[in-house]
Write a protein that holds these residues in place. Structure first.
Motif: not given
Lengths: 115, 113
Positions: A103, A105, B35-38, B44-46, B86
Motif C-alpha cells: 500500500e 502512503f 481503499w483510501y479516505r481523503q 489520501p489516508e490508507f 473515499y
C-alpha cells in the motif's frame, strides 16, 4: 507510523518559472511516487521511482522531471511552469515487500498555482 | 487498460443510516485493491488492502469486501466525522509499471447529524 512530508502546502509561481517540489519519507521505503489530482480527473501518476537514481514515467510525465539522489527523498521538477500545471500534487511512498508492492502512503499535498 | 469506477459519485446520509459504496474494476489480474479516505485539502489516508475474492477487512464503522469484479465499502451507523471522499484503487499483476495504482474518481460521503 509512516510519515511522508512535502516541502510546501501552498505554492504560487509564475509562468515559465522552474519549480521544485520535494518529498521526504521516514520509513525506508523503496518506492516513491508523484501524482497530481484535479477535479473530475482523479489522481494521475506523473513519475515513480523504485530505487535511488531509478525512475519510470507514469501516465502524464510531459512537462515534468524527477530526481532521486537519496532513498528518502524524491523531487518533482517543473522545468518551465505553465498554467495547466496548476493542481494539487501528492507524493506517496511504499515498501517493496516480497511481492514487489504494498500500500502507498501519501503526504499532505502541495497546492500549486501557476499564474 | 485497467479501469476503476466508483459509485455513487456523492452520497448523503443521516447519522446512523448505514450504506455501501461500490468500486467496480477491470484489470487483467488483480494484485491488490486499496481503499483510501481523503479529507478536503489533504492527502489520501490508507484504510484497507484486499488481495483475493471473498476477503473482508474491518476498521471501526467501515468494512471492505471484495469479489472478482467489485469491492464494497460498508459504513455502519456513520457519524459526521466519517464525511470524506473515499477512493478505491487497484494494482494489476505483471506489467512494466512497478507498484502502479489505478484510482477511481472517488465517492464524496456527507453524513448529516
Amino acid at each position: 507510523d509512516v510519515k511522508v512530508t512535502q516541502s510546501s502546502r501552498y505554492l504560487v509561481k509564475r509562468t515559465g518559472e522552474k519549480v521544485f517540489l520535494e518529498c521526504v519519507q521516514d520509513m525506508d521505503h523503496e518506492n516513491m511516487f508523484w501524482y497530481r489530482q484535479d477535479p473530475g480527473l482523479g489522481l494521475r501518476l506523473i513519475y515513480f521511482s523504485y530505487d535511488v537514481k531509478m525512475k519510470e514515467k507514469g501516465d502524464i510525465p510531459e512537462g515534468y522531471s524527477v530526481s532521486r539522489e537519496k532513498k528518502e527523498r524524491f523531487s518533482l521538477i517543473l522545468e518551465s511552469a505553465s498554467t495547466n500545471q496548476t493542481s494539487m500534487y501528492l507524493c506517496a511512498s511504499s515498501f517493496a515487500g516480497l511481492m514487489g508492492y504494498n500500500e502507498q502512503f501519501f503526504g499532505p499535498g502541495t497546492r500549486l498555482t501557476v499564474l | 487498460e485497467d479501469q476503476v469506477t466508483q459509485s455513487p459519485e456523492a452520497l448523503r446520509l443521516q447519522e446512523g443510516e448505514s450504506s455501501s459504496l461500490n468500486c467496480s474494476y477491470t484489470v487483467s489480474g488483480l494484485r491488490g485493491l486499496f481503499w483510501y479516505r481523503q479529507d478536503p485539502g489533504k492527502g489520501p489516508e490508507f484504510l484497507f488492502t484486499l488481495y483475493s475474492a471473498g476477503e473482508e477487512k474491518e476498521k471501526e464503522r467501515l468494512k471492505a469486501t471484495l469479489t472478482k469484479k467489485e469491492s464494497f465499502l460498508h459504513i455502519t451507523a456513520p457519524k459526521p466525522e466519517d464525511s470524506a471522499t473515499y477512493l478505491c484503487a487497484v494494482q494489476a499483476l505483471g506489467g512494466t509499471s512497478y507498484g502502479k495504482l489505478t484510482f477511481g474518481q472517488g465517492t464524496i460521503l456527507t453524513v448529516h447529524p
